[in-house]
Design a protein around this motif. Structure first.
Motif, PDB file in Angstrom:
ATOM      1  N   GLU A 181     -14.046-132.382 -55.258  1.00  0.00           N
ATOM      2  CA  GLU A 181     -12.611-132.754 -55.432  1.00  0.00           C
ATOM      3  C   GLU A 181     -12.387-132.304 -56.871  1.00  0.00           C
ATOM      4  OE1 GLU A 181     -11.470-136.784 -53.230  1.00  0.00           O
ATOM      5  OE2 GLU A 181     -12.835-136.955 -54.935  1.00  0.00           O
ATOM      6  N   LEU A 182     -11.171-131.409 -56.884  1.00  0.00           N
ATOM      7  CA  LEU A 182     -10.653-131.011 -58.171  1.00  0.00           C
ATOM      8  C   LEU A 182      -9.261-131.401 -58.428  1.00  0.00           C
ATOM      9  CD1 LEU A 182     -11.244-129.113 -60.729  1.00  0.00           C
ATOM     10  CD2 LEU A 182     -10.161-127.388 -59.354  1.00  0.00           C
ATOM     11  N   PHE A 183      -9.080-131.987 -59.614  1.00  0.00           N
ATOM     12  CA  PHE A 183      -7.465-132.386 -59.994  1.00  0.00           C
ATOM     13  C   PHE A 183      -7.238-131.943 -61.112  1.00  0.00           C
ATOM     14  CE2 PHE A 183     -10.007-135.882 -57.888  1.00  0.00           C
ATOM     15  CZ  PHE A 183      -8.981-136.313 -56.718  1.00  0.00           C
ATOM     16  N   THR A 184      -6.097-131.485 -61.261  1.00  0.00           N
ATOM     17  CA  THR A 184      -5.489-130.803 -62.649  1.00  0.00           C
ATOM     18  C   THR A 184      -4.501-131.867 -62.897  1.00  0.00           C
ATOM     19  OG1 THR A 184      -3.830-129.860 -61.176  1.00  0.00           O
ATOM     20  CG2 THR A 184      -5.767-128.584 -61.510  1.00  0.00           C
ATOM     21  N   ASN A 185      -3.807-131.573 -64.211  1.00  0.00           N
ATOM     22  CA  ASN A 185      -2.861-132.412 -64.858  1.00  0.00           C
ATOM     23  C   ASN A 185      -3.507-133.799 -64.980  1.00  0.00           C
ATOM     24  OD1 ASN A 185      -0.859-133.385 -66.080  1.00  0.00           O
ATOM     25  ND2 ASN A 185       0.590-133.440 -64.345  1.00  0.00           N
ATOM     26  N   VAL A 186      -4.845-133.752 -65.750  1.00  0.00           N
ATOM     27  CA  VAL A 186      -5.327-134.985 -65.865  1.00  0.00           C
ATOM     28  C   VAL A 186      -4.670-136.127 -66.612  1.00  0.00           C
ATOM     29  CG1 VAL A 186      -7.740-133.819 -65.626  1.00  0.00           C
ATOM     30  CG2 VAL A 186      -6.597-134.298 -67.854  1.00  0.00           C
ATOM     31  N   GLU A 187      -3.818-135.666 -67.369  1.00  0.00           N
ATOM     32  CA  GLU A 187      -2.959-136.608 -68.173  1.00  0.00           C
ATOM     33  C   GLU A 187      -1.726-137.143 -67.490  1.00  0.00           C
ATOM     34  OE1 GLU A 187      -3.997-138.146 -71.016  1.00  0.00           O
ATOM     35  OE2 GLU A 187      -5.547-136.871 -71.670  1.00  0.00           O
ATOM     36  N   ALA A 188      -1.351-136.566 -66.305  1.00  0.00           N
ATOM     37  CA  ALA A 188      -0.296-137.007 -65.373  1.00  0.00           C
ATOM     38  C   ALA A 188       0.834-136.635 -66.170  1.00  0.00           C
ATOM     39  CB  ALA A 188      -0.424-138.433 -64.975  1.00  0.00           C
ATOM     40  N   ASN A 189       1.189-135.436 -66.943  1.00  0.00           N
ATOM     41  CA  ASN A 189       2.229-135.181 -67.318  1.00  0.00           C
ATOM     42  C   ASN A 189       3.499-135.027 -66.405  1.00  0.00           C
ATOM     43  OD1 ASN A 189       4.403-134.166 -68.967  1.00  0.00           O
ATOM     44  ND2 ASN A 189       3.036-132.550 -69.950  1.00  0.00           N
ATOM     45  N   PRO A 190       4.526-135.625 -66.492  1.00  0.00           N
ATOM     46  CA  PRO A 190       5.703-135.565 -65.461  1.00  0.00           C
ATOM     47  C   PRO A 190       6.251-134.311 -65.366  1.00  0.00           C
ATOM     48  CG  PRO A 190       6.431-137.092 -67.260  1.00  0.00           C
ATOM     49  CD  PRO A 190       4.983-136.751 -67.655  1.00  0.00           C
ATOM     50  N   THR A 191       6.189-133.408 -66.580  1.00  0.00           N
ATOM     51  CA  THR A 191       6.929-132.234 -66.596  1.00  0.00           C
ATOM     52  C   THR A 191       5.810-131.038 -65.777  1.00  0.00           C
ATOM     53  OG1 THR A 191       5.965-131.514 -68.775  1.00  0.00           O
ATOM     54  CG2 THR A 191       8.140-132.850 -68.444  1.00  0.00           C
TER      55      THR A 191
END
Length: 404
Positions: A181-191
């Protein structure tokens, strides 16, 4: 970040197994000497032998890790001093568990900064944490990996990776599979769009010391992109790929040829499918001990099924390196890349070359003088016709002092 506290706690627990007598590897990248690390950690940690029996945790080893972001064909006039180039530095800790049946590994790294201790400033925004376990049982090997990198970390940033893998070997036959599993935008930046990639891979390889190695790999990925509040349409793509490869290794050379087929289908946009064909050859040839020649040739074709547009991407790289002596080395690099679409919207080409002569006066390992020359030609074309051509020819004399 929800995963950070538990991982930091895990890394801190592993650090408790570090003997104060451990020594770091000399191949460092700017981290302080290990005695200063002991000064930081000594009040909190103790010796492994005082906490666990030897059959549970063996003697751990500590090595320094580093990464330097390099662009081999960057125009010489755009180069910056080494002290200003993006680099990372960190520590890797490895320890055998249960009489060597299990190997545990953890790593912490940060964008390089001048500091006297491991407690790097603003670490939370520019760091990477990694943990891995591996073990074996007869012909079976298996393990897991977890990695978390912040948005500003220089090497593979803004990613959270979880992977479980297994391998089985029987004579010349080897079978390896993995799920990740690979997730990007780990900080959950809405932009910024956030994607989650779930996939599996299986490889079957047949190898014998006197034979070429033949391998077949199948992989499937589900890529789900959530646009959050960025205004982009969400996507859900399924990617299937099959690759066949043939590799051959001999005394002074090795070569590998691979050919792959892949299909990308967007579930949310019916009919949006892209078929890709890719062929790659890579080889290393050492006709004499001080001379090394490396080449890479690849050709990729992407076909959009809903428009019929075909895009070709050729690539060729050649590197020649000759070490005349311990104090003199000559390197030459050349490369070509292009992107051409059948609808005429894209017609880009790039030609790059560089020559480097490096001399260490009087055989010194602390002082280097290098002469570099480079040539770059870039053509950006498209539907407007004509295109834009950019050429650059430059030279650079560099003096480097690595230690006082």
């Amino acid at each position: 970040m929800p995963h950070r506290p538990s991982l930091v706690a895990l890394f801190a627990a592993v650090l408790m197994f570090l003997p104060q007598a451990a020594e770091a590897d000399n191949a460092g990248s700017g981290l302080p000497a290990l005695h200063s690390i002991d000064q930081v950690l000594a009040p909190q940690v103790g010796s492994a032998s005082g906490l666990f029996p030897d059959f549970v945790i063996g003697k751990p080893t500590v090595t320094r890790t580093g990464f330097a972001l390099q662009a081999p064909y960057m125009r010489l006039k755009d180069l910056r001093p080494d002290s200003e180039m993006p680099t990372t530095s960190g520590l890797q800790l490895s320890a055998p568990l249960f009489k060597g049946q299990v190997m545990a590994e953890s790593e912490i790294a940060n964008n390089h900064a001048d500091t006297d201790t491991l407690i790097l400033r603003n670490r939370a925004a520019k760091s990477m944490l990694r943990f891995a376990l591996s073990t074996h049982h007869g012909p079976f090997r298996y393990g897991l990996t977890y990695r978390l990198a912040d948005q500003q970390f220089f090497n593979l940033p803004d990613q959270e990776l979880r992977e479980v893998w297994g391998e089985w070997s029987l004579g010349s036959l080897r079978l390896r599979s993995s799920v990740s599993e690979l997730f990007t935008n780990v900080e959950a930046n809405p932009t910024v769009p956030r994607s989650a990639q779930t996939g599996g891979r299986m490889m079957v390889a047949l190898a014998h010391p006197s034979w070429p190695e033949l391998s077949v790999t199948y992989a499937r990925q589900l890529i789900d992109t959530n646009a959050l509040q960025s205004g982009l349409l969400p996507q859900q793509v399924i990617a299937d790929s099959v690759e066949g490869a043939l590799a051959l290794t001999r005394g002074n050379w090795n070569a590998r040829f691979s050919s792959s087929y892949s299909l990308h289908a967007n579930r949310r946009q019916s009919g949006e499918e892209t078929v890709s064909y890719a062929h790659l050859f890579s080889g290393v040839f050492r006709p004499i001990e001080p001379l090394s020649i490396t080449s890479i040739i690849s050709y990729r074709t992407d076909v959009q099924q809903w428009t019929g547009v075909k895009t070709d991407s050729p690539l060729a790289l050649l590197t020649v390196q000759y070490r005349h002596s311990a104090s003199l080395m000559i390197s030459a690099l050349g490369g070509y890349s292009g992107i051409h679409s059948s609808d005429g919207m894209t017609a880009n080409e790039s030609l790059n070359s560089k020559g480097i002569l490096t001399w260490s006066p009087w055989g010194s390992s602390y002082t280097q003088v290098s002469l570099e020359t480079g040539y770059t030609r870039t053509v950006i074309g498209g539907a407007s016709g004509g295109g834009m051509v950019t050429e650059d020819l430059s030279g650079l004399v560099r003096f480097r002092l690595t230690q006082f």
